[in-house]
Design an enzyme around this catalytic site. Structure first.
Site, short mmCIF file in Angstrom:
data_model
loop_
_atom_site.label_atom_id
_atom_site.label_comp_id
_atom_site.label_asym_id
_atom_site.label_seq_id
_atom_site.Cartn_x
_atom_site.Cartn_y
_atom_site.Cartn_z
N GLY A 8 0.02 19.92 26.55
CA GLY A 8 -0.23 19.84 27.98
C GLY A 8 -0.98 21.03 28.55
O GLY A 8 -1.95 21.53 27.96
N GLY A 72 9.09 24.46 31.15
CA GLY A 72 9.63 23.52 32.12
C GLY A 72 10.33 22.34 31.48
O GLY A 72 9.78 21.72 30.57
N TYR A 135 15.06 20.64 39.40
CA TYR A 135 13.69 21.03 39.01
C TYR A 135 12.97 21.73 40.16
O TYR A 135 12.38 22.81 39.98
CB TYR A 135 12.92 19.78 38.59
CG TYR A 135 11.52 20.04 38.11
CD1 TYR A 135 11.29 20.51 36.82
CD2 TYR A 135 10.42 19.82 38.94
CE1 TYR A 135 10.00 20.75 36.36
CE2 TYR A 135 9.13 20.05 38.48
CZ TYR A 135 8.93 20.52 37.20
OH TYR A 135 7.64 20.75 36.75
N LYS A 139 11.68 25.64 40.22
CA LYS A 139 10.25 25.93 40.34
C LYS A 139 9.94 26.66 41.64
O LYS A 139 9.03 27.50 41.69
CB LYS A 139 9.45 24.62 40.25
CG LYS A 139 9.43 24.00 38.86
CD LYS A 139 8.72 24.89 37.86
CE LYS A 139 8.51 24.22 36.52
NZ LYS A 139 7.76 25.07 35.57
#
Length: 229
Positions: A8, A72, A135, A139
């Protein structure tokens, strides 16, 4: 070092930095070495792993001066169905894991008098996404972490910036239901998903000499998804 660099956005960033002449080490939980890049195994949720990854890289490549933290994980659920264990697992990787990396990297960066740190957050940090309390919280906290590090390390010639990707074609977004993916994409000004290379290009700039006066910045790369937030 590019943490979370085996696929990614991380892999695209590692490739781009290598093409620009940097000696790049990819750190990932599986320890994969894509495209012949140097690689080390590292699960940032495990403190000992972070130390070993840096030690191995320092022995083979020398002092680490550019750190990209692209770690992540997601465990999506609505707040009323969520549990503390899942919250802790997500935070331990996304936030505490990033802190572990920066804590280990900081002394050498200060000693060298030059460095670049880029934290990869998410548009969820400012926009909020239903089902992503853990999440989004993890973040969002990276913004505070990154800006504080920018102030602490700035006098030593080290910059620290945070990138907020929007919807990117990566393994992390593949499991989202198709209607949800379409909703997010349609909400962006450009009306499409990003390719990992488009985010990597911004990270590579922030890691360059040209970005020497950019620090503490929070840079959205989201196609206008969170415009104005």
């Amino acid at each position: 070092m590019v943490f979370g660099g085996s696929r990614g956005i991380g892999l695209a960033t590692a490739r781009m930095l290598a093409e620009q002449g940097h000696r790049v080490t990819v750190a990932s939980r599986g320890g994969e070495a894509p495209d012949g890049l140097a690689a080390v195994r590292c699960d940032v949720a495990e403190p000992a792993d972070v130390g070993r990854a840096f030690e191995s890289t320092e022995r083979q490549q020398g002092p680490v001066q550019i750190v990209v933290c692209n770690v992540g994980v997601r465990e999506d659920n609505l707040l009323i169905r969520s549990d503390a264990a899942a919250f802790q697992r997500v935070v331990n990787t996304n936030l505490t894991g990033s802190w572990r990396v920066l804590r280990r990297a900081a002394p050498a960066l200060v000693d060298s008098g030059w460095g670049r740190v880029v934290l990869v957050s998410s548009v969820a940090a400012v926009l909020g996404m239903a089902g992503q309390t853990n999440y989004a919280a993890s973040k969002s906290a990276l913004v505070g972490l990154g800006r504080t590090v920018a102030r602490e390390l700035g006098p030593h010639g080290v910059t620290c910036n945070v990138v907020l990707p929007g919807f990117v074609r990566t393994a992390l977004t593949e499991d989202l239901p198709a209607p949800r993916r379409a909703q997010i994409v349609d909400g962006s000004a450009l009306g499409r998903a990003a390719e990992p290379e488009e985010v990597a290009a911004v990270i590579a700039f922030l890691a360059s000499e040209a970005a020497g006066y950019v620090t503490g910045a929070v840079v959205p790369v989201d196609g206008g998804l969170a415009m104005g937030v």
